[in-house]
Design an enzyme around this catalytic site. Structure first.
Site, mmCIF file in Angstrom:
data_model
loop_
_atom_site.group_PDB
_atom_site.id
_atom_site.type_symbol
_atom_site.label_atom_id
_atom_site.label_comp_id
_atom_site.label_asym_id
_atom_site.label_seq_id
_atom_site.Cartn_x
_atom_site.Cartn_y
_atom_site.Cartn_z
ATOM 1 N N TYR A 18 0.261 -19.713 -47.562
ATOM 2 C CA TYR A 18 1.369 -19.160 -47.825
ATOM 3 C C TYR A 18 1.731 -17.549 -48.079
ATOM 4 O O TYR A 18 2.757 -17.208 -47.956
ATOM 5 C CB TYR A 18 1.905 -19.894 -49.067
ATOM 6 C CG TYR A 18 2.098 -21.380 -49.308
ATOM 7 C CD1 TYR A 18 2.968 -22.061 -48.312
ATOM 8 C CD2 TYR A 18 1.307 -22.045 -49.990
ATOM 9 C CE1 TYR A 18 3.313 -23.290 -48.614
ATOM 10 C CE2 TYR A 18 1.205 -23.421 -49.923
ATOM 11 C CZ TYR A 18 2.196 -24.112 -49.099
ATOM 12 O OH TYR A 18 2.050 -25.513 -49.340
ATOM 13 N N HIS A 23 8.884 -17.161 -47.991
ATOM 14 C CA HIS A 23 9.224 -17.468 -49.485
ATOM 15 C C HIS A 23 8.310 -16.872 -50.354
ATOM 16 O O HIS A 23 8.526 -16.822 -51.444
ATOM 17 C CB HIS A 23 8.907 -18.881 -49.511
ATOM 18 C CG HIS A 23 9.810 -19.738 -50.455
ATOM 19 N ND1 HIS A 23 11.101 -19.344 -50.536
ATOM 20 C CD2 HIS A 23 9.585 -21.321 -50.850
ATOM 21 C CE1 HIS A 23 11.690 -20.448 -51.256
ATOM 22 N NE2 HIS A 23 10.918 -21.439 -51.362
ATOM 23 N N TYR A 75 3.521 -23.185 -58.007
ATOM 24 C CA TYR A 75 4.400 -23.478 -56.614
ATOM 25 C C TYR A 75 5.842 -23.281 -56.946
ATOM 26 O O TYR A 75 6.358 -23.376 -58.375
ATOM 27 C CB TYR A 75 4.022 -24.946 -56.050
ATOM 28 C CG TYR A 75 2.744 -25.022 -55.587
ATOM 29 C CD1 TYR A 75 2.428 -24.667 -54.141
ATOM 30 C CD2 TYR A 75 1.551 -25.535 -56.331
ATOM 31 C CE1 TYR A 75 0.991 -24.487 -53.618
ATOM 32 C CE2 TYR A 75 0.344 -25.586 -55.610
ATOM 33 C CZ TYR A 75 0.099 -25.107 -54.541
ATOM 34 O OH TYR A 75 -1.151 -25.203 -53.698
ATOM 35 N N ASN A 77 8.978 -24.294 -56.765
ATOM 36 C CA ASN A 77 9.733 -25.497 -57.253
ATOM 37 C C ASN A 77 9.757 -25.565 -58.605
ATOM 38 O O ASN A 77 10.625 -25.998 -59.397
ATOM 39 C CB ASN A 77 9.920 -26.568 -56.387
ATOM 40 C CG ASN A 77 10.244 -26.444 -55.263
ATOM 41 O OD1 ASN A 77 10.613 -25.383 -54.565
ATOM 42 N ND2 ASN A 77 10.371 -27.700 -54.415
#
Length: 196
Positions: A18, A23, A75, A77
């Site tokens: 990532y 993001h 993470y 969320n």
């Protein structure tokens, strides 16, 4: 000297896959701040790097203010779990919290400093607002542009070469905005950085 603690939280997802995704610009701002702290010879106490409250945390002194930089490892969320725990652990007034995150509603290269606001569909911010029970805390939104196709695929994709040049400049300006917020106040940062 200001004895209060300012908590600067960058949002993103942990793990090498990532690192360069859209993001993770919040993480990249924190990383850039850390690099600057390590390079500066004066005005900054050498930062210490620890793991606290499901977050990577860097504590230092900057412009006479105690600073905590944090990257939640929960993470995106579930960012709220780490942020709420950090706020409690370090007894940070919400006015001294600043969350740095990507925003698909802003063009690449656009920054917005705000004292409060909705989550705007950003799931990390949604989690933080739910855990804190309020929308009234400072944030720095970094434009990543409107999604092309599926939203999840878009935010988890990397920037193009041209976009990467733009986002590196934007991250540098985001660091300047955070410095202004710490050294002066949020209104000064808003006036200075909320225009392209």
């Amino acid at each position: 000297m200001d004895k209060k603690v300012k908590l600067i939280v960058g949002l993103g997802n942990p793990g090498a896959r990532y690192d360069e995704t859209k993001h993770n610009v919040g993480f990249r701002v924190i990383d850039t701040l850390y690099e600057e702290f390590c390079q500066q010879d004066s005005g900054v106490q050498r930062p210490t790097h620890t793991s606290v409250c499901n977050a990577l945390v860097i504590e230092t002194i900057w412009h006479g203010t105690s600073i905590i930089l944090a990257k939640p490892m929960t993470y995106m969320n579930n960012s709220g779990a780490a942020v709420a725990a950090l706020v409690r652990r370090f007894e940070v007034p919400l006015s001294d919290l600043c969350v740095v995150y990507d925003d698909v509603h802003l063009d690449i290269g656009v920054l917005r400093v705000r004292q409060k606001g909705s989550d705007g569909g950003q799931k990390g911010m949604k989690s933080i607002i739910q855990r804190l029970g309020t929308t009234v805390f400072p944030r720095l939104r970094i434009g990543i542009g409107e999604p092309v196709g599926d939203l999840t695929d878009y935010v988890l994709s990397e920037f193009s070469e041209d976009e990467e040049i733009e986002i590196e400049q934007t991250i540098s300006r985001a660091v300047d905005a955070i410095e202004t917020l710490v050294r002066d106040d949020i209104l000064t940062a808003m006036n200075k950085f909320n225009s392209r």
